[in-house]
Design a protein around this motif. Sequence first.
Motif, PDB file in Angstrom:
ATOM      1  N   SER A   1       9.425  33.138  52.819  1.00  0.00           N
ATOM      2  CA  SER A   1       8.037  33.477  53.119  1.00  0.00           C
ATOM      3  C   SER A   1       7.312  33.646  51.784  1.00  0.00           C
ATOM      4  O   SER A   1       7.663  32.983  50.823  1.00  0.00           O
ATOM      5  CB  SER A   1       7.965  34.735  53.986  1.00  0.00           C
ATOM      6  N   GLU A   2       6.385  34.571  51.715  1.00  0.00           N
ATOM      7  CA  GLU A   2       5.615  34.738  50.482  1.00  0.00           C
ATOM      8  C   GLU A   2       6.465  35.338  49.357  1.00  0.00           C
ATOM      9  O   GLU A   2       7.428  36.053  49.603  1.00  0.00           O
ATOM     10  CB  GLU A   2       4.387  35.619  50.734  1.00  0.00           C
ATOM     11  N   TYR A   3       6.086  35.022  48.136  1.00  0.00           N
ATOM     12  CA  TYR A   3       6.772  35.547  46.962  1.00  0.00           C
ATOM     13  C   TYR A   3       6.432  37.022  46.746  1.00  0.00           C
ATOM     14  O   TYR A   3       5.289  37.428  46.937  1.00  0.00           O
ATOM     15  CB  TYR A   3       6.379  34.768  45.702  1.00  0.00           C
TER      16      TYR A   3
ATOM     17  N   LYS B   1      11.053  34.562  47.218  1.00  0.00           N
ATOM     18  CA  LYS B   1      10.368  34.349  48.495  1.00  0.00           C
ATOM     19  C   LYS B   1      11.311  34.614  49.665  1.00  0.00           C
ATOM     20  O   LYS B   1      10.986  34.360  50.811  1.00  0.00           O
ATOM     21  CB  LYS B   1       9.780  32.943  48.574  1.00  0.00           C
TER      22      LYS B   1
ATOM     23  N   GLY C   1       6.699  39.182  55.418  1.00  0.00           N
ATOM     24  CA  GLY C   1       5.546  39.053  54.537  1.00  0.00           C
ATOM     25  C   GLY C   1       4.763  40.340  54.476  1.00  0.00           C
ATOM     26  O   GLY C   1       4.848  41.181  55.388  1.00  0.00           O
TER      27      GLY C   1
END
Length: 94
Positions: A54-56, A65, A31
């Motif tokens: 995880s985050e885009y 992601k 991330g």
Amino acid sequence: MVMGSPVAANADTHYYPVAPGYALNVRSGPGTGYSIVRVLAEGSHVPIFCQTPSEYVTGPYGTTKIWDSIGVGEYVSDAYVKTGSDGYIAARCA
């Protein structure tokens, strides 16, 4: 050794190119909130030992992601690595 955990590269390890024209931040976790541990030079190729959601992130290869583990404590967004797939190409990280 735990299946899907980062390991040392060997002769069978496949390397994937980082998007042309980009120096890529390698982070300590999956991330952008994790610290940058090093920066890959343009034209680098990386192994992918495992992948984790995880985050885009949006990059030259789309929005994803998926984060690629390229070594112990080293992650890059799959949006900057040409894997030939929009999905997972390696085991999930443990």
